[in-house]
Design a protein around this motif. Structure first.
Motif, short mmCIF file in Angstrom:
data_model
loop_
_atom_site.label_atom_id
_atom_site.label_comp_id
_atom_site.label_asym_id
_atom_site.label_seq_id
_atom_site.Cartn_x
_atom_site.Cartn_y
_atom_site.Cartn_z
N GLU A 1 -5.50 2.56 -67.83
CA GLU A 1 -4.66 2.39 -66.63
C GLU A 1 -5.49 2.82 -65.42
O GLU A 1 -5.67 4.01 -65.16
N THR A 2 -6.01 1.85 -64.69
CA THR A 2 -6.93 2.11 -63.60
C THR A 2 -6.26 2.85 -62.44
O THR A 2 -6.95 3.42 -61.59
N THR A 3 -4.94 2.84 -62.42
CA THR A 3 -4.20 3.60 -61.40
C THR A 3 -4.65 5.06 -61.38
O THR A 3 -4.85 5.65 -60.32
N GLY B 1 -10.84 -17.07 -60.72
CA GLY B 1 -9.96 -16.11 -60.04
C GLY B 1 -10.26 -14.68 -60.46
O GLY B 1 -11.14 -14.41 -61.26
N SER B 2 -9.49 -13.75 -59.90
CA SER B 2 -9.66 -12.34 -60.28
C SER B 2 -8.83 -12.08 -61.53
O SER B 2 -8.16 -12.97 -62.06
N GLY B 3 -8.89 -10.84 -62.01
CA GLY B 3 -8.22 -10.50 -63.27
C GLY B 3 -6.74 -10.82 -63.31
O GLY B 3 -6.22 -11.28 -64.33
N ASN C 1 -16.13 -8.80 -63.55
CA ASN C 1 -16.71 -7.87 -62.58
C ASN C 1 -16.43 -6.40 -62.81
O ASN C 1 -16.62 -5.60 -61.91
N LYS C 2 -15.98 -6.00 -63.99
CA LYS C 2 -15.79 -4.55 -64.19
C LYS C 2 -16.86 -4.04 -65.14
O LYS C 2 -18.03 -4.05 -64.78
N CYS C 3 -16.50 -3.64 -66.36
CA CYS C 3 -17.52 -3.04 -67.23
C CYS C 3 -18.59 -4.04 -67.68
O CYS C 3 -19.64 -3.63 -68.16
C1 LIG Z 1 -8.72 -4.64 -61.99
C2 LIG Z 1 -7.54 -4.67 -62.88
C3 LIG Z 1 -6.70 -5.80 -62.94
C4 LIG Z 1 -6.94 -7.04 -62.10
O1 LIG Z 1 -6.90 -6.76 -60.76
P1 LIG Z 1 -7.54 -7.82 -59.73
O2 LIG Z 1 -7.28 -7.21 -58.39
O3 LIG Z 1 -6.86 -9.12 -59.93
O4 LIG Z 1 -9.01 -7.91 -60.05
C5 LIG Z 1 -5.65 -5.80 -63.85
N1 LIG Z 1 -5.42 -4.75 -64.64
C6 LIG Z 1 -6.18 -3.64 -64.60
C7 LIG Z 1 -5.88 -2.51 -65.53
C8 LIG Z 1 -7.26 -3.55 -63.71
O5 LIG Z 1 -8.03 -2.45 -63.67
#
Ligand SMILES: *Cc1c(COP(=O)(O)O)cnc(C)c1O
Length: 336
Positions: free
Chosen positions: A117-119, A39-41, A168-170
């Motif tokens: 915080e990716t936001t 799954g994703s994160g 799939n990130k860093c």
């Molecule tokens: C990418 C990310 C997630 C997971 O998001 P998915 O859409 O499930 O991949 C959770 N926390 C942070 C801080 C993220 O950047």
């Protein structure tokens, strides 16, 4: 481009190598164990809360963006008592308020924080958060999704209960696997706690330890690419090497965007070299800007803020300072 049998020894060896490399990157030593999950994160965030935080526990969530809010929403849905400590999205989490909340409320058992915080792209002070949580004898869950592999994170120092990230990130694999690097002792204590069968990290950990197998069909191709990505991470110089390239990417991007008149949302001291939020200039047509860039091969992200119109540009992945130069040249062309 090769098919693997999902129960074959070759794939079991790949799984074992991925798990051990992940613990190594976080300097987890013998006290930590990596559990992988399809799954994703977000799947692994939900799995970690369900497995590690007991029904009788209480989770304090430090919030300064959408991912912190999501942790609180997941915990609430799982029926775990939640206390939110929120801050505006352009401010780092409040260390004084954390200290005071833990002193005032002995029922808080766990604290959750988002590393980057990716936001907004904001870097939270993980070391200081961990120090306060440890001093109060509570447990720390770290969402290091967008930072793991590029920003320093040392479990021997942090003593966190778990650190969460994905392929799939860093780490630059393809999407499809999330992972939790957990204190082995905490996994051992968590038997039967998770309300979900497929998200039970204890059961998957126990199975990995018993015979190295996934409980349910593993994403074989994702794992094959993930192990290759982890070997490439080591070749690049591990966390310091990858982090240095991302910092060069970020500095090139920010410097050149400022030359074109753009302003970053965050001051440089709060900016992680992962993703940068830019304010939209007055009378900006974001959709036309996005389309112009996309036609020329560059995909950016819309802003994720509620109050100010923004957009975001990522610094991570197989991109280099030359790419940031080419990108900002294209920005100038599209603006013109
Ligand atoms: C990418 C990310 C997630 C997971 O998001 P998915 O859409 O499930 O991949 C959770 N926390 C942070 C801080 C993220 O950047």
């Amino acid at each position: 481009m090769v098919d693997y049998g999902s129960r074959d020894a070759e794939l079991t060896a790949i799984t074992a190598e991925v798990r051990s490399r992940l613990v190594g990157i976080a300097n987890g030593g013998d006290d930590y164990s990596a559990v992988l999950l399809q799954g994703s994160g977000t799947f692994v965030v939900e799995a970690a809360i369900g497995t590690l935080v007991p029904k009788t526990g209480r989770l304090l969530v430090l919030i300064n963006g959408a991912y912190g809010r999501r942790i609180a929403a997941i915990a609430r849905r799982l029926g775990r008592p939640v206390l939110e400590l929120a801050r505006p999205e352009h401010r780092m989490v409040n260390l004084g308020a954390l200290d005071a909340a833990l002193a005032a409320d002995p029922s808080i058992t766990h604290v959750a924080v988002v590393h980057c915080e990716t936001t907004t792209g904001l870097l939270n002070p993980l070391r200081q958060v961990a120090e306060i949580v440890t001093r109060h004898g509570r447990r720390l869950l770290v969402d290091a999704m967008s930072a793991f592999g590029a920003l320093e994170l040392d479990l021997a120092v942090l003593q966190a209960d778990c650190v969460l990230s994905c392929s799939n990130k860093c780490l630059e694999g393809v999407p499809g696997v999330g992972f939790a690097i957990c204190r082995t002792e905490s996994l051992r204590e968590s038997e039967g706690r998770c309300p979900s069968v497929v998200l039970d990290l204890h059961e998957q950990w126990a199975r990995f330890e018993r015979d190295g197998q996934w409980r349910f069909t593993p994403p074989t191709h994702v794992l094959a690419s993930f192990v290759a990505a982890l070997r490439a991470h080591e070749v690049e110089g591990g966390v310091p090497g990858r982090g240095a390239r991302y910092r060069r990417n970020c500095a090139t991007l920010v410097g050149r965007m400022r030359m074109h008149g753009f302003q970053t949302l965050l001051p440089d001291r709060l900016q992680a070299p992962i993703i940068v939020t830019f304010r939209q200039p007055a009378d900006f047509d974001f959709d036309a800007f996005y389309e112009g860039l996309a036609e020329r091969g560059w995909l950016i992200y819309p802003g994720k803020l509620t109050e100010v119109p923004t957009f975001r540009v990522g610094c991570i992945g197989q991109v280099f300072p030359e790419d940031m130069e080419a990108f900002t040249d294209t920005v100038a062309e599209v603006l013109a």
